[in-house]
Design a protein around this motif. Structure first.
Motif, mmCIF file in Angstrom:
data_model
loop_
_atom_site.group_PDB
_atom_site.id
_atom_site.type_symbol
_atom_site.label_atom_id
_atom_site.label_comp_id
_atom_site.label_asym_id
_atom_site.label_seq_id
_atom_site.Cartn_x
_atom_site.Cartn_y
_atom_site.Cartn_z
ATOM 1 N N PRO A 174 -4.835 -9.023 3.292
ATOM 2 C CA PRO A 174 -4.604 -9.481 4.606
ATOM 3 C C PRO A 174 -3.497 -8.810 5.268
ATOM 4 N N SER A 175 -3.603 -8.182 6.381
ATOM 5 C CA SER A 175 -2.626 -7.332 7.172
ATOM 6 C C SER A 175 -1.389 -7.682 7.334
ATOM 7 N N ALA A 176 -1.444 -9.074 7.653
ATOM 8 C CA ALA A 176 -0.129 -9.874 7.983
ATOM 9 C C ALA A 176 0.811 -10.219 6.760
ATOM 10 N N GLU A 177 0.315 -9.631 5.731
ATOM 11 C CA GLU A 177 1.068 -9.972 4.470
ATOM 12 C C GLU A 177 1.093 -8.472 3.675
ATOM 13 N N THR A 178 0.865 -7.579 4.359
ATOM 14 C CA THR A 178 0.812 -6.165 3.720
ATOM 15 C C THR A 178 2.024 -5.337 4.255
ATOM 16 N N ALA A 179 2.540 -4.609 3.201
ATOM 17 C CA ALA A 179 3.588 -3.573 3.679
ATOM 18 C C ALA A 179 2.869 -2.261 3.364
ATOM 19 N N LEU A 180 3.265 -1.115 3.999
ATOM 20 C CA LEU A 180 2.475 0.247 4.135
ATOM 21 C C LEU A 180 3.789 1.237 3.770
ATOM 22 N N ILE A 181 3.879 2.014 2.454
ATOM 23 C CA ILE A 181 4.743 2.962 2.730
ATOM 24 C C ILE A 181 4.043 4.360 2.834
ATOM 25 N N ILE A 182 4.575 5.186 3.662
ATOM 26 C CA ILE A 182 3.699 6.491 4.026
ATOM 27 C C ILE A 182 4.995 7.411 3.764
ATOM 28 N N ASP A 183 4.520 8.465 2.967
ATOM 29 C CA ASP A 183 5.409 9.704 2.404
ATOM 30 C C ASP A 183 4.533 10.874 2.540
ATOM 31 N N VAL A 220 0.758 -1.178 -0.103
ATOM 32 C CA VAL A 220 0.149 0.118 -0.122
ATOM 33 C C VAL A 220 0.979 1.334 -0.095
ATOM 34 N N ASP A 221 0.640 2.133 -0.912
ATOM 35 C CA ASP A 221 1.353 3.392 -1.179
ATOM 36 C C ASP A 221 0.592 4.521 -0.530
ATOM 37 N N ALA A 222 0.817 4.913 0.655
ATOM 38 C CA ALA A 222 -0.179 6.154 1.212
ATOM 39 C C ALA A 222 0.553 7.518 0.542
#
Ligand SMILES: C[S@@+](CC[C@H](N)C(=O)[O-])C[C@H]1O[C@@H](n2cnc3c(N)ncnc32)[C@H](O)[C@@H]1O
Length: 531
Positions: free
Chosen positions: A445-454, A381-383
């Motif tokens: 699934p949250s346990a398999e998700t990476a999040l980038i925050i910028d 997920v690219d926020a």
């Protein structure tokens, strides 16, 4: 002074005047004639610089400040003093403690090095500290760059760069300390559990790196025009410590093509200045489009141009990826460092989840957890995705990538950039929305998700942090141009986790990237793993 809170200074209606007859000089020979305004300024609480206050508290060694604002600041108007610089604040300015003035007043002096003895002229006051111009370096530090070796002839007069008088190695040490102090001051509750801050990753080039600059000019004063006394128009950046424009012909931190554009733009403004009713801020941005007719070549031929129209499309290359975006929208300004920044973010995203079993205490030290996740990260997920820089360059190795961004223009570019880079719109998508609602779109699934925050400089909102804790992505890589708000957000995130009885996150790494050589700015990258 680890963990000492910044004082909560109360500023009363202190009326201050600022007038100085003589030019500030760093060194004297470099400074244009500058006069301080005679305007009287009334301070409000907004004038308190909270980040600077932390540095002042650290230098003073205590946060107590008992000064009655009805008592005048302990200086004559525009007094010149010989002071010794004790430390560098996170603003890049020097701080000098005056123990025998106002029970420990602090002077804030630009363009100095700790240990130096300098002559400074006081010109503006705040609660327990005053700003001063640098008049002369009396005893230079050994590590001060010789005047003739300073990159830019405007350094010391222009507000754009703060650090050209120190070596690049010293700039890197300073910026690492800025990152560390941000976490010490703003993620105070968890500071003892954080890993040591890594050395800052250097920019491969330290001059001619900026792909975008925005010089300003002011219109001619009609009275002066009719009297025939109009001064030549000043086109450039703000003067250091003043609200006036400094005429700048060339900016050595901008790319050569941007400097070419500046010459053309200056000539046009000078020729047509009488037609401008108001001043303006100009845009100069490097673009590297494909030469028409070479599209099918591998790689196609490109040629650099300088774009000045906000709506025109910029083409920029980051490694093998092409990004098209409107000249007036956000994109990182140092293309040279992007491959190493992106490479690092990719590596952090894919760190093994169960890489460590080190017990990590929660903030109240009453519980400890160990990393126990064994899933693989498959979703990204690219926020705050802008025109898709991270979502696109980091898509490899993920089953699905989803970006969210609030600017419609940037989202349409991000989607177009998918096509330009021949990525599948089935597996990578960009949504127009507020990042505060990002997880509404997500069934990963949250346990398999990476999040980038910028996020922008102000950091994440409470709503964003709340929904993050509700979703709990397994890995977070937080990129930020403001390490103070980044650290605050870390504390906000961990507080929320612990309030819900969740073990929270382990901070794997904190590292600065030097996207802005010669200036005080540093980009922070922090990696978290869910516990
Ligand atoms: C620092 S930029 C990063 C952009 C992108 N990651 C990049 O590196 O090119 C921050 C972005 O956040 C966007 N933004 C600001 N507030 C937002 C919000 N509430 N929700 C989503 N995006 C937002 C801005 O439009 C901007 O594109």
């Amino acid at each position: 002074m680890s963990g000492s809170p910044a004082p909560s200074p109360v500023i009363s209606d202190m009326t201050l005047s600022a007038e100085t007859p003589a030019p500030a000089a760093v060194p004297k020979a470099q400074a244009p004639a500058m006069k301080r305004s005679k305007k009287v300024k009334k301070l409000t609480k907004k004038d308190i610089d909270e980040v600077l206050m932390h540095d002042i508290v650290e230098l003073r060694g205590h946060s107590h400040w008992d000064w009655d604002p009805k008592t005048p600041p302990p200086f004559q108007n525009f007094e010149e003093l010989e002071v010794t610089i004790g430390s560098l604040a996170q603003s890049g300015e020097g701080l000098a403690l005056l123990p025998d003035r106002g029970e420990g007043w602090v002077l804030v002096v630009p363009f100095v090095v700790p240990g130096e003895k300098v002559m400074a002229r006081v010109y503006r006051h705040n609660w327990g500290y005053s700003y001063a111009d640098l008049v002369e370096v009396i005893q230079p530090a050994e590590n001060r760059i010789a005047k003739n070796d300073i990159l830019c002839k405007y350094f010391g007069a222009c507000a754009g760069c703060q650090l050209q008088h120190i070596s690049y190695a010293d700039q890197m040490k300073f910026k690492r300390q800025v990152v560390e102090n941000a976490f010490k001051n703003y993620a105070e509750k968890y500071f003892a559990t954080l890993p040591p801050v890594d050395p800052v990753s250097q920019s491969p080039i330290q001059s001619n790196y900026r792909t975008k600059i925005t010089p300003h000019f002011e219109a001619l004063n009609p009275k002066h025009q009719s009297a025939g006394t109009a001064q030549p128009v000043q086109i450039g950046f703000m003067q250091a410590g003043k609200r006036r424009i400094l005429d700048i012909e060339e900016c050595p931190i901008a790319t050569p093509i941007v400097n070419e554009g500046m010459k053309t733009m200056r000539a046009e403004v000078q020729k047509n200045i009488a037609t401008y009713k108001k001043g303006a801020t100009m845009l100069l941005r490097e673009s590297n489009p494909i030469v028409p007719g070479t599209e099918s070549e591998n790689p196609p031929t490109t040629t650099k141009v300088c774009v000045t129209d906000h709506k025109e499309t910029i083409t920029e290359w980051v490694g093998k990826f092409r990004f098209d975006y409107p000249a007036g929208s956000f994109f990182q300004n140092n293309n040279a460092i992007l491959p190493s920044l992106i490479g690092y973010v990719q590596q952090q995203l894919h760190l093994p989840l169960a890489s460590s079993t080190t017990p990590v205490p929660s903030s109240d030290s009453t519980s400890a957890s160990t990393s126990s996740l064994n899933h693989e990260i498959k979703y990204l997920v690219d926020a705050y995705c802008g025109s898709g820089l991270f979502g696109i360059t980091c898509h490899e190795g993920f089953k699905k990538v989803l970006g969210v961004e609030i600017s419609a223009a940037s989202i349409s570019c991000a989607t177009n950039n998918l096509v330009l880079n021949k990525l599948s719109t089935e597996t990578t998508a960009f949504h127009l929305d507020d990042a505060d609602k990002i997880f509404a779109h997500i069934d990963f699934p949250s346990a398999e998700t990476a999040l980038i925050i910028d996020p922008p400089r102000k950091g994440c909102s409470d709503e964003f942090l709340d929904q993050m804790v509700a979703f709990l992505p397994a890995r977070v890589v937080y990129v930020s141009c403001n390490v103070q708000t980044q650290a605050k957000d870390l504390q906000g995130l961990l507080d929320r986790c612990h309030a819900k009885g969740l073990p929270g996150y382990r901070v794997e790494a904190i590292r600065g990237f030097d996207l802005f050589p010669q200036t005080r700015h540093v980009e922070g990258v922090m990696t978290l793993t869910r516990l």
